[in-house]
Design an enzyme around this catalytic site. Structure first.
Site, PDB file in Angstrom:
ATOM      1  N   SER A   1       0.844  -1.265   0.020  1.00 47.70           N
ATOM      2  CA  SER A   1      -0.036  -0.048   0.036  1.00 47.70           C
ATOM      3  C   SER A   1       0.856   1.175  -0.003  1.00 47.70           C
ATOM      4  O   SER A   1       1.651   1.612   0.838  1.00 47.70           O
ATOM      5  CB  SER A   1      -0.903   0.064   1.044  1.00 47.70           C
ATOM      6  OG  SER A   1      -1.652   1.359   1.637  1.00 47.70           O
TER       7      SER A   1
ATOM      8  N   LYS B   1      -1.204  -0.688  -4.452  1.00 48.75           N
ATOM      9  CA  LYS B   1      -2.507  -0.137  -3.733  1.00 48.75           C
ATOM     10  C   LYS B   1      -2.118   1.290  -3.612  1.00 48.75           C
ATOM     11  O   LYS B   1      -1.047   1.457  -3.137  1.00 48.75           O
ATOM     12  CB  LYS B   1      -2.989  -0.627  -2.705  1.00 48.75           C
ATOM     13  CG  LYS B   1      -3.834   0.119  -2.024  1.00 48.75           C
ATOM     14  CD  LYS B   1      -4.562  -0.733  -0.497  1.00 48.75           C
ATOM     15  CE  LYS B   1      -4.607   0.220   0.527  1.00 48.75           C
ATOM     16  NZ  LYS B   1      -5.321  -0.785   1.667  1.00 48.75           N
ATOM     17  N   LEU B   2      -2.752   2.166  -4.162  1.00 49.50           N
ATOM     18  CA  LEU B   2      -2.324   3.624  -4.391  1.00 49.50           C
ATOM     19  C   LEU B   2      -3.563   4.304  -3.562  1.00 49.50           C
ATOM     20  O   LEU B   2      -4.755   4.120  -3.556  1.00 49.50           O
ATOM     21  CB  LEU B   2      -2.354   4.193  -5.753  1.00 49.50           C
ATOM     22  CG  LEU B   2      -1.616   3.521  -6.743  1.00 49.50           C
ATOM     23  CD1 LEU B   2      -1.893   4.385  -8.015  1.00 49.50           C
ATOM     24  CD2 LEU B   2      -0.207   3.624  -6.465  1.00 49.50           C
ATOM     25  N   LYS B   3      -3.037   5.028  -2.185  1.00 52.65           N
ATOM     26  CA  LYS B   3      -3.789   5.802  -1.648  1.00 52.65           C
ATOM     27  C   LYS B   3      -4.319   7.067  -2.300  1.00 52.65           C
ATOM     28  O   LYS B   3      -3.547   7.668  -2.976  1.00 52.65           O
ATOM     29  CB  LYS B   3      -3.172   6.548  -0.427  1.00 52.65           C
ATOM     30  CG  LYS B   3      -2.746   5.260   0.740  1.00 52.65           C
ATOM     31  CD  LYS B   3      -4.001   4.824   1.415  1.00 52.65           C
ATOM     32  CE  LYS B   3      -3.866   3.660   2.239  1.00 52.65           C
ATOM     33  NZ  LYS B   3      -5.311   3.364   3.070  1.00 52.65           N
TER      34      LYS B   3
ATOM     35  N   ASP C   1      -7.337   3.032  -2.613  1.00 47.01           N
ATOM     36  CA  ASP C   1      -8.063   3.141  -1.529  1.00 47.01           C
ATOM     37  C   ASP C   1      -8.076   4.486  -0.968  1.00 47.01           C
ATOM     38  O   ASP C   1      -7.282   5.325  -0.829  1.00 47.01           O
ATOM     39  CB  ASP C   1      -7.196   2.262  -0.371  1.00 47.01           C
ATOM     40  CG  ASP C   1      -7.582   2.391   1.013  1.00 47.01           C
ATOM     41  OD1 ASP C   1      -8.872   2.872   1.311  1.00 47.01           O
ATOM     42  OD2 ASP C   1      -7.222   1.889   1.927  1.00 47.01           O
TER      43      ASP C   1
ATOM     44  N   ASN D   1      -9.903   5.643   1.882  1.00 46.33           N
ATOM     45  CA  ASN D   1     -10.339   5.825   3.222  1.00 46.33           C
ATOM     46  C   ASN D   1     -11.395   6.672   3.406  1.00 46.33           C
ATOM     47  O   ASN D   1     -11.420   7.871   4.243  1.00 46.33           O
ATOM     48  CB  ASN D   1      -9.000   6.136   3.898  1.00 46.33           C
ATOM     49  CG  ASN D   1      -7.777   5.155   4.235  1.00 46.33           C
ATOM     50  OD1 ASN D   1      -6.978   5.321   3.529  1.00 46.33           O
ATOM     51  ND2 ASN D   1      -8.141   4.167   4.834  1.00 46.33           N
TER      52      ASN D   1
ATOM     53  N   GLU E   1     -11.295   0.929  -3.120  1.00 46.51           N
ATOM     54  CA  GLU E   1     -11.593   0.699  -1.507  1.00 46.51           C
ATOM     55  C   GLU E   1     -12.219   1.670  -0.945  1.00 46.51           C
ATOM     56  O   GLU E   1     -11.419   2.868  -0.938  1.00 46.51           O
ATOM     57  CB  GLU E   1     -10.129  -0.088  -0.920  1.00 46.51           C
ATOM     58  CG  GLU E   1     -10.286  -0.342   0.434  1.00 46.51           C
ATOM     59  CD  GLU E   1      -8.932  -0.935   0.950  1.00 46.51           C
ATOM     60  OE1 GLU E   1      -8.003  -1.146   0.301  1.00 46.51           O
ATOM     61  OE2 GLU E   1      -8.920  -1.125   2.268  1.00 46.51           O
TER      62      GLU E   1
ATOM     63  N   ASP F   1     -13.595  -1.696   3.720  1.00 51.58           N
ATOM     64  CA  ASP F   1     -12.792  -2.004   4.738  1.00 51.58           C
ATOM     65  C   ASP F   1     -13.430  -1.368   6.206  1.00 51.58           C
ATOM     66  O   ASP F   1     -13.775  -2.022   6.834  1.00 51.58           O
ATOM     67  CB  ASP F   1     -11.585  -1.347   4.414  1.00 51.58           C
ATOM     68  CG  ASP F   1     -10.502  -1.271   5.687  1.00 51.58           C
ATOM     69  OD1 ASP F   1     -10.544  -1.925   6.533  1.00 51.58           O
ATOM     70  OD2 ASP F   1      -9.380  -0.480   5.443  1.00 51.58           O
TER      71      ASP F   1
ATOM     72  N   LYS G   1      -9.534  -7.109   8.293  1.00 48.47           N
ATOM     73  CA  LYS G   1      -8.421  -6.618   9.113  1.00 48.47           C
ATOM     74  C   LYS G   1      -8.831  -7.220  10.571  1.00 48.47           C
ATOM     75  O   LYS G   1     -10.019  -6.691  11.248  1.00 48.47           O
ATOM     76  CB  LYS G   1      -8.172  -5.510   9.203  1.00 48.47           C
ATOM     77  CG  LYS G   1      -7.698  -4.559   8.122  1.00 48.47           C
ATOM     78  CD  LYS G   1      -7.527  -3.075   8.476  1.00 48.47           C
ATOM     79  CE  LYS G   1      -6.968  -2.233   6.946  1.00 48.47           C
ATOM     80  NZ  LYS G   1      -7.282  -0.811   7.198  1.00 48.47           N
TER      81      LYS G   1
ATOM     82  N   GLY H   1      -3.614  -4.353   6.287  1.00 50.61           N
ATOM     83  CA  GLY H   1      -2.830  -4.029   7.405  1.00 50.61           C
ATOM     84  C   GLY H   1      -2.997  -2.627   7.737  1.00 50.61           C
ATOM     85  O   GLY H   1      -3.666  -1.934   7.322  1.00 50.61           O
TER      86      GLY H   1
HETATM   87  O1  NPG Z   1       0.836  -2.158   4.741  1.00 51.42           O
HETATM   88  O2  NPG Z   1      -0.046  -2.266   7.037  1.00 51.42           O
HETATM   89  C1  NPG Z   1       0.057  -1.496   5.681  1.00 51.42           C
HETATM   90  C2  NPG Z   1      -0.813  -0.316   5.557  1.00 51.42           C
HETATM   91  C3  NPG Z   1      -2.078  -0.719   4.694  1.00 51.42           C
HETATM   92  O3  NPG Z   1      -2.977   1.083   3.624  1.00 51.42           O
HETATM   93  C4  NPG Z   1      -2.822   0.239   4.616  1.00 51.42           C
HETATM   94  N1  NPG Z   1      -3.585   0.882   5.609  1.00 51.42           N
HETATM   95  O4  NPG Z   1      -6.613   2.206   5.180  1.00 51.42           O
HETATM   96  O5  NPG Z   1      -5.715   0.225   5.296  1.00 51.42           O
HETATM   97  C5  NPG Z   1      -5.639   1.355   5.476  1.00 51.42           C
HETATM   98  C6  NPG Z   1      -4.291   1.637   5.987  1.00 51.42           C
HETATM   99  C7  NPG Z   1      -4.099   2.608   7.117  1.00 51.42           C
HETATM  100  C8  NPG Z   1      -3.017   2.363   7.728  1.00 51.42           C
HETATM  101  C9  NPG Z   1      -5.037   3.289   7.573  1.00 51.42           C
HETATM  102  C10 NPG Z   1      -2.755   2.872   9.017  1.00 51.42           C
HETATM  103  C11 NPG Z   1      -5.096   3.749   8.877  1.00 51.42           C
HETATM  104  C12 NPG Z   1      -3.634   3.572   9.516  1.00 51.42           C
END
Ligand code: NPG
Length: 371
Positions: A136, A162-164, A189, A191, A214, A239, A263, A291
């Site tokens: 990610s 995966k691109l935020k 993703d 969020n 996502e 998610d 998760k 994750g």
């Molecule tokens: O590689 O563990 C990892 C991070 C994966 O993108 C990732 N996590 O929204 O899924 C999510 C995001 C995240 C991580 C969100 C930390 C909030 C805190």
């Protein structure tokens, strides 16, 4: 069934190898609560995935988790026998707070499995020895920086990128990465950063043959996601909106998603995660393992889960080096074929390195049984 002798809580902090920016904030370090449950027969570990600083991903954050674990949840377990079969019910008097509960539930499970010398993967019904890994990639400062990060991770062997994304940092970037790499498994993703008013953005993203989009909409929504899914071809993955197997069943029934990110730390531990896996499998909905920048403790737990049969898409289970210069456990390493081995030892198969654990600890407390 074992008697709990002691529950130790630690708040730990590890520097992140590089800052991780998502639509609701940036993490520069990893702070989390760990539980060590000591029974008459063994000890087990659990890691909490709640946010540091403020509750940005969900309603839980480390200071709230610490208080709830220290004042309420841990004391409620420390006055008698507890087992894998009873631990969830023992904590049910507290509503919500699945991240705090997962910390203790996973630690109790780990202790019991270690006592019976059974691995978590085998307990969960895993059918793989290694899982395919994705990565990610946080929101980069520029398109060129993003391109360089994607290239570097593909070179390391990651098999899904995966691109935020967030409003206005989306279509142009996805277009750049897709044109550089026409054939990779690519997902985005958000969020929860968009609303149905942004339909045009999703129509544009629909052109890039993405594996999934996502959590595009509100973090608790199911209904609007169903409306969006009806408008676009790309599968929606949920998610944040999936906090339990009941949520997953509702999302599937409503048509809110075609993929689920599980998760275990978000949904109250590996037992509820397994239920979500089963609900999705029965509906032919693929799942993958998300994750939360976990240390080796949470990562080992996630890998056991990701080895279950319906985890058919690459997850966010990346190597320790992607997060930390030095992990809390022996580091998890990406194999040249883009997979990671699932721990085979009893329980989660790893423990924190004692010196490293002490060096990372910023707060510590012990809850002992009322004798
Ligand atoms: O590689 O563990 C990892 C991070 C994966 O993108 C990732 N996590 O929204 O899924 C999510 C995001 C995240 C991580 C969100 C930390 C909030 C805190």
């Amino acid at each position: 069934m074992s008697r709990i002798r002691e529950i130790e809580l630690r708040l730990i902090e590890l520097p992140l190898a590089r800052p991780f920016r998502v639509s609701f904030g940036t993490s520069t370090g990893k702070q989390c609560v760990l539980a060590r449950v000591v029974t008459d027969d063994a000890e087990g570990w659990g890691e909490c995935v709640a946010d540091d600083g403020y509750p940005g991903f969900s309603g839980e954050w480390n200071e709230g988790v610490w208080t709830l674990l220290h004042e309420v949840l841990a004391p409620s377990l420390s006055d008698g026998d507890v087992s894998i079969d009873t631990v969830e019910d023992r904590l049910r008097f507290v509503r919500g707070n699945p991240m705090a509960k997962a910390t203790l539930i996973d630690a109790v499970i780990d202790a019991e499995l270690r006592a019976t010398e059974r691995s978590l993967a085998s307990f969960l019904g895993a059918d793989k020895q290694a899982v395919v890994c994705g990565v990610s990639i946080g929101i980069a400062d520029s398109v060129d920086e993003l391109r360089a990060q994607v290239d570097a991770h593909l070179e390391q062997g990651y098999r899904r990128i995966k691109l935020k994304i967030m409003p206005s940092i989306d279509v142009e970037r996805v277009a750049a990465i897709r044109s550089d790499h026409p054939d990779i498994l690519l997902s985005v993703d958000a969020n929860a950063a968009y609303s149905l008013d942004d339909l045009e953005v999703f129509r544009q993203l629909d052109a890039f043959d993405l594996l999934m989009i996502e959590q595009p909409l509100h973090h608790e929504d199911l209904v609007q996601h169903a409306a969006l899914q009806a408008e676009i071809r790309t599968p929606i993955c949920l998610d944040e909106s999936i906090r339990s197997a009941a949520d997953a069943a509702a999302a599937i029934q409503l048509g809110s998603c075609r993929i689920v990110n599980i998760k275990q730390g978000r949904v109250g531990g590996v037992l509820e995660a397994r239920r979500i896996h089963d609900v999705a499998a029965a509906a032919d909905i693929p799942v993958w393992c998300g994750g939360m920048l976990e240390t080796g403790i949470g990562r080992a737990t996630n890998l056991a889960l990701a080895a279950m049969p319906n985890f058919t898409l690459p997850g966010d289970t990346s190597a320790s080096a992607r997060y930390f210069a030095e992990d809390l456990t022996e580091p998890f390493v990406l194999q040249p074929d883009g997979t990671m081995g699932v721990p085979t030892g009893p329980g989660i198969g790893v423990v924190p390195l004692p010196k490293r654990l002490d060096a990372c600890t910023i707060r510590r407390a012990t809850i002992s049984p009322v004798s």
